[in-house]
Design a protein around this motif. Sequence first.
Motif, PDB file in Angstrom:
ATOM      1  N   GLU A  31      47.413  37.709  36.507  1.00  0.00           N
ATOM      2  CA  GLU A  31      46.744  38.116  37.741  1.00  0.00           C
ATOM      3  C   GLU A  31      45.372  37.482  37.909  1.00  0.00           C
ATOM      4  O   GLU A  31      44.958  37.208  39.047  1.00  0.00           O
ATOM      5  CB  GLU A  31      46.623  39.641  37.773  1.00  0.00           C
ATOM      6  N   GLU A  32      44.668  37.228  36.811  1.00  0.00           N
ATOM      7  CA  GLU A  32      43.295  36.753  36.918  1.00  0.00           C
ATOM      8  C   GLU A  32      43.182  35.229  36.944  1.00  0.00           C
ATOM      9  O   GLU A  32      42.309  34.687  37.614  1.00  0.00           O
ATOM     10  CB  GLU A  32      42.475  37.318  35.761  1.00  0.00           C
ATOM     11  N   THR A  33      44.036  34.547  36.198  1.00  0.00           N
ATOM     12  CA  THR A  33      43.915  33.083  36.124  1.00  0.00           C
ATOM     13  C   THR A  33      45.209  32.369  36.459  1.00  0.00           C
ATOM     14  O   THR A  33      45.245  31.141  36.457  1.00  0.00           O
ATOM     15  CB  THR A  33      43.459  32.640  34.716  1.00  0.00           C
ATOM     16  N   GLY A  34      46.268  33.129  36.745  1.00  0.00           N
ATOM     17  CA  GLY A  34      47.568  32.508  36.945  1.00  0.00           C
ATOM     18  C   GLY A  34      47.599  31.512  38.079  1.00  0.00           C
ATOM     19  O   GLY A  34      48.172  30.421  37.959  1.00  0.00           O
TER      20      GLY A  34
ATOM     21  N   TYR B 273      53.580  35.632  40.075  1.00  0.00           N
ATOM     22  CA  TYR B 273      53.144  34.352  39.518  1.00  0.00           C
ATOM     23  C   TYR B 273      54.246  33.308  39.639  1.00  0.00           C
ATOM     24  O   TYR B 273      53.991  32.150  39.989  1.00  0.00           O
ATOM     25  CB  TYR B 273      52.769  34.542  38.043  1.00  0.00           C
ATOM     26  N   LEU B 274      55.481  33.721  39.380  1.00  0.00           N
ATOM     27  CA  LEU B 274      56.583  32.777  39.385  1.00  0.00           C
ATOM     28  C   LEU B 274      56.778  32.164  40.768  1.00  0.00           C
ATOM     29  O   LEU B 274      57.081  30.972  40.882  1.00  0.00           O
ATOM     30  CB  LEU B 274      57.871  33.476  38.931  1.00  0.00           C
ATOM     31  N   GLY B 275      56.593  32.966  41.813  1.00  0.00           N
ATOM     32  CA  GLY B 275      56.713  32.413  43.153  1.00  0.00           C
ATOM     33  C   GLY B 275      55.736  31.281  43.382  1.00  0.00           C
ATOM     34  O   GLY B 275      56.082  30.227  43.944  1.00  0.00           O
ATOM     35  N   ASP B 276      54.480  31.469  42.956  1.00  0.00           N
ATOM     36  CA  ASP B 276      53.476  30.408  43.105  1.00  0.00           C
ATOM     37  C   ASP B 276      53.807  29.206  42.230  1.00  0.00           C
ATOM     38  O   ASP B 276      53.654  28.052  42.650  1.00  0.00           O
ATOM     39  CB  ASP B 276      52.089  30.940  42.736  1.00  0.00           C
TER      40      ASP B 276
END
Length: 270
Positions: free
Chosen positions: A183-186, A236-239
């Motif tokens: 969440e913070e650096t992904g 995250y995986l979507g991005d």
Amino acid sequence: MADLSARSVIASTLLGTVPPRLPGRLLVAFAGEFGIQSGTTRTALSRMVDRGELRHLEGGRYELDGELLARHLRQEAGLHPVVHPWDGKWELHVVPPGARSSTDRAALRRAAGHLGLWERRDGVWMRPANLAPDRLPNARAIVAAQTESYVASPTENPASVLASLYDLAGWSGRAADLIAELEETGTERTTPDRLADGFVLAASALRHLVTDPLLPPELEPEGWPARHLRTAYDSYLGDYQAGLRAFFRRHTMSDASVPRVEGHGPTMTP
């Protein structure tokens, strides 16, 4: 970033692809993001075919085979588990008396782990009976061949039984660290120029997700982070997939599925 082998990148990328096949040119291009020379990757592809880990298909595509394909199926089952309401019963599997070979012992330990069973003591495996009984039939067959199976209702407090079987605090703590990182650096690691870093983070999160003990809600400690980790990973995986599509488009890919990535260390374990 971890120093990954060509085999690790190939296997991990295909383990995360549905279906698990990709053109060789894209595997070579992606391995190049980790500083791996194209000749090294092509040699690794050939050796993996020779070992029965990959199949070489027409059109220059490669597909998982053998134990890596079985691992892919286990991973998919772990990512999309069928969980039933829990009635307080436990699965119990007991190894009967008699000699067993070290090969059989190792096979049972692996199969029990794949099924989410935990060892109460030597030869006694158990877990809450809240998972589909027909999941992972190959692993189930190994357990059935080497143990006697029962449905149990422990007289001890279920939370105490669980605490004796599984390191809840350890799993929860690692999940919390991964959630924070995702969440913070992904988002910094999902651009096409940082896909290698993003690969390692996604792999770590996925490796942890597939070890989720899949507890019944009644046994989840307060603040249990499993659902939060799944949500953070999916976001995250979507991005990451968007960045990966952009990378593959640069290498003339237009019709193959976009990989997820599976957990690994510096080299894949066999």
